[in-house]
Design an enzyme around this catalytic site. Structure first.
Site, PDB file in Angstrom:
ATOM      1  N   ARG A  42      72.335  59.381  14.100  1.00  0.00           N
ATOM      2  CA  ARG A  42      71.090  59.492  11.752  1.00  0.00           C
ATOM      3  C   ARG A  42      70.609  60.232  12.372  1.00  0.00           C
ATOM      4  NH1 ARG A  42      67.536  54.450  11.861  1.00  0.00           N
ATOM      5  NH2 ARG A  42      67.024  55.015  13.897  1.00  0.00           N
ATOM      6  N   LYS A 101      75.168  42.703  19.972  1.00  0.00           N
ATOM      7  CA  LYS A 101      75.126  40.875  19.536  1.00  0.00           C
ATOM      8  C   LYS A 101      75.297  40.858  18.718  1.00  0.00           C
ATOM      9  CE  LYS A 101      71.655  42.806  21.484  1.00  0.00           C
ATOM     10  NZ  LYS A 101      70.435  43.187  21.751  1.00  0.00           N
ATOM     11  N   GLU A 125      80.985  42.985  27.447  1.00  0.00           N
ATOM     12  CA  GLU A 125      80.014  42.553  28.085  1.00  0.00           C
ATOM     13  C   GLU A 125      78.972  42.402  28.056  1.00  0.00           C
ATOM     14  OE1 GLU A 125      81.248  41.351  31.126  1.00  0.00           O
ATOM     15  OE2 GLU A 125      79.356  40.764  30.868  1.00  0.00           O
ATOM     16  N   ASP A 197      67.514  37.526  18.183  1.00  0.00           N
ATOM     17  CA  ASP A 197      69.038  38.280  19.506  1.00  0.00           C
ATOM     18  C   ASP A 197      68.880  37.646  20.106  1.00  0.00           C
ATOM     19  OD1 ASP A 197      69.049  41.209  20.898  1.00  0.00           O
ATOM     20  OD2 ASP A 197      68.201  39.919  22.493  1.00  0.00           O
ATOM     21  N   LYS A 201      73.135  35.479  21.541  1.00  0.00           N
ATOM     22  CA  LYS A 201      73.523  35.320  22.898  1.00  0.00           C
ATOM     23  C   LYS A 201      74.252  34.085  22.589  1.00  0.00           C
ATOM     24  CE  LYS A 201      70.961  39.570  24.715  1.00  0.00           C
ATOM     25  NZ  LYS A 201      69.590  39.983  24.718  1.00  0.00           N
ATOM     26  N   GLY A 298      67.268  47.622  29.505  1.00  0.00           N
ATOM     27  CA  GLY A 298      66.602  49.156  29.605  1.00  0.00           C
ATOM     28  C   GLY A 298      68.185  49.435  30.009  1.00  0.00           C
TER      29      GLY A 298
HETATM   30  P1  NAP Z   1      68.374  52.897  20.067  1.00  0.00           P
HETATM   31  O1  NAP Z   1      67.845  52.974  20.942  1.00  0.00           O
HETATM   32  O2  NAP Z   1      67.290  52.375  19.051  1.00  0.00           O
HETATM   33  O3  NAP Z   1      69.669  53.544  19.696  1.00  0.00           O
HETATM   34  C1  NAP Z   1      70.291  53.804  18.643  1.00  0.00           C
HETATM   35  C2  NAP Z   1      71.603  55.186  17.780  1.00  0.00           C
HETATM   36  O4  NAP Z   1      71.807  54.618  17.171  1.00  0.00           O
HETATM   37  C3  NAP Z   1      70.437  56.589  17.749  1.00  0.00           C
HETATM   38  O5  NAP Z   1      70.611  57.340  18.436  1.00  0.00           O
HETATM   39  C4  NAP Z   1      70.127  56.362  16.564  1.00  0.00           C
HETATM   40  O6  NAP Z   1      70.431  57.748  16.210  1.00  0.00           O
HETATM   41  C5  NAP Z   1      71.709  55.816  16.366  1.00  0.00           C
HETATM   42  N1  NAP Z   1      71.362  55.257  14.864  1.00  0.00           N
HETATM   43  C6  NAP Z   1      70.672  53.835  14.056  1.00  0.00           C
HETATM   44  N2  NAP Z   1      71.431  53.942  12.861  1.00  0.00           N
HETATM   45  C7  NAP Z   1      72.723  54.845  12.786  1.00  0.00           C
HETATM   46  C8  NAP Z   1      73.212  55.171  11.588  1.00  0.00           C
HETATM   47  N3  NAP Z   1      73.231  54.585  10.150  1.00  0.00           N
HETATM   48  N4  NAP Z   1      74.513  55.826  11.697  1.00  0.00           N
HETATM   49  C9  NAP Z   1      74.831  56.345  13.021  1.00  0.00           C
HETATM   50  N5  NAP Z   1      73.753  56.321  14.203  1.00  0.00           N
HETATM   51  C10 NAP Z   1      72.904  55.920  13.682  1.00  0.00           C
HETATM   52  O7  NAP Z   1      69.446  51.169  20.285  1.00  0.00           O
HETATM   53  P2  NAP Z   1      69.645  50.971  21.836  1.00  0.00           P
HETATM   54  O8  NAP Z   1      68.499  50.453  22.353  1.00  0.00           O
HETATM   55  O9  NAP Z   1      70.719  52.298  22.268  1.00  0.00           O
HETATM   56  O10 NAP Z   1      70.257  49.691  21.607  1.00  0.00           O
HETATM   57  C11 NAP Z   1      72.169  50.058  21.669  1.00  0.00           C
HETATM   58  C12 NAP Z   1      72.827  49.062  21.429  1.00  0.00           C
HETATM   59  O11 NAP Z   1      72.919  48.238  22.492  1.00  0.00           O
HETATM   60  C13 NAP Z   1      72.395  47.684  20.218  1.00  0.00           C
HETATM   61  O12 NAP Z   1      73.471  46.894  19.459  1.00  0.00           O
HETATM   62  C14 NAP Z   1      71.434  46.850  21.133  1.00  0.00           C
HETATM   63  O13 NAP Z   1      71.216  45.165  20.465  1.00  0.00           O
HETATM   64  C15 NAP Z   1      71.965  46.826  22.142  1.00  0.00           C
HETATM   65  N6  NAP Z   1      71.365  46.430  24.029  1.00  0.00           N
HETATM   66  C16 NAP Z   1      70.500  47.473  23.925  1.00  0.00           C
HETATM   67  C17 NAP Z   1      69.680  46.924  25.126  1.00  0.00           C
HETATM   68  C18 NAP Z   1      68.434  48.084  25.604  1.00  0.00           C
HETATM   69  O14 NAP Z   1      68.357  47.614  26.678  1.00  0.00           O
HETATM   70  N7  NAP Z   1      68.156  48.785  24.861  1.00  0.00           N
HETATM   71  C19 NAP Z   1      69.846  46.102  26.288  1.00  0.00           C
HETATM   72  C20 NAP Z   1      71.501  45.006  25.514  1.00  0.00           C
HETATM   73  C21 NAP Z   1      72.466  45.726  24.436  1.00  0.00           C
HETATM   74  P3  NAP Z   1      68.986  58.369  16.253  1.00  0.00           P
HETATM   75  O15 NAP Z   1      69.175  58.452  17.564  1.00  0.00           O
HETATM   76  O16 NAP Z   1      69.324  59.708  14.934  1.00  0.00           O
HETATM   77  O17 NAP Z   1      68.038  57.925  15.398  1.00  0.00           O
HETATM   78  N1  HSE Z   2      66.196  43.983  23.129  1.00  0.00           N
HETATM   79  C1  HSE Z   2      67.184  43.099  23.995  1.00  0.00           C
HETATM   80  C2  HSE Z   2      66.024  42.354  24.927  1.00  0.00           C
HETATM   81  C3  HSE Z   2      67.946  43.952  25.080  1.00  0.00           C
HETATM   82  O1  HSE Z   2      65.348  42.311  24.570  1.00  0.00           O
HETATM   83  O2  HSE Z   2      66.558  41.828  25.546  1.00  0.00           O
HETATM   84  C4  HSE Z   2      68.961  43.599  25.530  1.00  0.00           C
HETATM   85  O3  HSE Z   2      69.718  42.675  24.296  1.00  0.00           O
END
Ligand code: NAP
Ligand code: HSE
Length: 419
Positions: A42, A101, A125, A197, A201, A298
């Protein structure tokens, strides 16, 4: 083999590291060199700590106009533009891997159909249970007709918050910031705290476990914002842990899905999950009970789950069991029955105490245990554990007490599981 990565946050950065370190291995699986297209973000000018020589873009056209891309990995999160990108990719016969999710819970049935029509794959997954390989186990090992119920701790952020509150005796607000810094929380953390969330799930898991689809807008959920340190400590003294429990079960051929903060006996394996760990208990009719546990959020655990889908894209996994879904017949929540914990504060008078007990009786709520504590300024705290009651008796009681009595305060009421 050209792969496009959408999003380079917590999970995207972890995945890019894994791809970079395993390029030769992936090339062997793909029987082709692996090329990464410019990565969509973004904020193009944001300072990033990434390894390798990769280009970054904020222009999605670069990806969608590139005819050489075979696979898109969506790690942006949220509803839009993620939904539009995933749909467009599948319609353009590009396979998709996602950790999103919300999208899979809300649009999974539609997107899976588009994937099938276009002979491409949609895998997710990492969307449930972070680093725990759940779908590969459920799809390959279990038979949907044999699953009786699933109980899970499916949100790492809230489990981390509840654990830290208890271990460090601090409030929710203090812990949330830490969960955000560790990359566990969603961009909008109310999704974690309010139970959305976990709801997404359990919908996805129930789809795989029961071969049914569940309409998101028909389901109830509540989160942990009302759970206080005092509740956690009292529950502890009584032999319980408070957890954000996700459950899906079949009752008389109907399906009951729910997300609620719940008192679990300390011996329950789900009660023992600490910090960001997630777990899933699968109860079957014929094979006994199964328990899966591991890191639920994580950078690396989640990136590893995405990487597993990437490997399977090359070597092929079994088709997911969610193509011909029948609409699930939902159980009316008002007839669901639970034991409850009440934390009630009232003016310490005999009349009020009698009135309160009378209101429980009027709603046919049997009290199993009652603990009285004297509070300052002539107030009394009552911790009441009930026998099993229907959800509408609970609602009636809470409504009557809140409307009728100025000096009786229901501080909290929570479900107890496994009595
Ligand atoms: P995050 O750290 O907030 O990263 C989101 C990324 O998407 C950033 O690089 C952001 O860009 C980019 N982005 C946001 N809006 C955008 C847009 N409109 N156009 C293009 N790029 C955009 O999120 P995350 O924690 O990695 O999570 C990503 C996914 O994995 C989510 O669906 C989340 O629910 C899932 N997930 C996360 C975890 C976890 O532990 N974090 C675990 C399981 C699943 P910028 O870097 O430029 O801001
Ligand atoms: N925000 C989510 C959690 C990330 O805390 O479980 C993993 O899906």
């Amino acid at each position: 083999m050209k792969i496009a990565l959408l999003g380079l946050g917590t999970v995207g950065t972890g995945l890019l590291e894994l791809i970079d370190r395993n390029k030769a291995y992936l090339a062997k699986l793909a029987q082709s060199e692996i090329e990464i297209a410019p990565i969509l973000v973004r904020q193009i000018n944001k300072k990033r700590d990434i390894i390798g020589d990769y280009q970054i873009t904020d222009n999605e056209e670069i990806i969608f106009n590139d005819p050489e891309i075979n696979l898109i990995i969506e790690l942006i999160g949220g509803e839009e533009p993620a939904y539009t990108y995933i749909k467009k990719a599948l319609q353009n016969q590009i396979s998709v891997i996602t950790a999103n999710k919300l999208i899979i819970a809300k649009y999974g049935k539609e997107l899976q159909q588009i994937a099938v029509q276009n002979k491409v794959k949609l895998d997710y997954e990492a969307s449930v249970g972070g680093g725990i390989p759940l779908f590969s186990q459920i799809d390959n090992y279990f038979n949907s007709a044999d699953i009786k119920s699933i109980y899970g701790i499916l949100n790492g952020t809230t489990n981390y918050i509840l654990t830290e509150m208890e271990n460090k005796q601090i409030s929710q607000a203090e812990v949330l910031l830490k969960a955000q810094k560790l990359g566990y929380a969603e961009q909008d953390p109310t999704s974690d705290l309010d139970g959305y969330d976990a709801l997404y799930k359990i919908i996805i898991l129930a789809r795989h476990c029961f071969a049914r689809y569940f309409a998101l807008n028909k389901l109830s959920r509540s989160g942990i914002t009302e759970v206080t340190l005092q509740d956690i400590n009292i529950a502890n003294q009584l032999g319980y842990k408070i957890k954000l429990l996700a459950k899906a079960e079949i009752i008389d051929d109907k399906y009951y899905l729910d997300i609620r903060p719940t008192l679990l006996k300390k011996e329950n394996p789900l009660a023992q999950l600490q910090g960001v760990d997630n777990g899933l208990l699968i109860n079957t009719f014929n094979k006994g009970d199964y328990f899966f546990a591991g890191p639920g959020a994580g950078k690396y655990p989640t990136a590893l789950a995405v990487f597993a889908d990437l490997k399977n894209y090359f070597v092929g996994n079994k088709n997911l069991n969610t193509k011909n879904l029948i609409k699930a017949d939902l159980l009316d929540i008002n007839v669901s029955e639970h034991n409850y914990y009440f934390n009630i504060k009232l003016k310490n008078t005999e009349t009020l105490l009698k009135d309160l007990k009378k209101e429980f009786k009027n709603e046919k709520i049997e009290i199993r245990k009652i603990v009285e504590n004297d509070l300052k300024n002539d107030y009394l705290q009552l911790i009441i554990l009930t026998e099993k009651i229907k959800y509408n008796s609970l609602n009636n009681l809470v409504k009557i007490i809140n409307e009728k009595y100025k000096n009786i305060f229901i501080i909290n009421y929570l479900t107890i599981e496994g009595e």
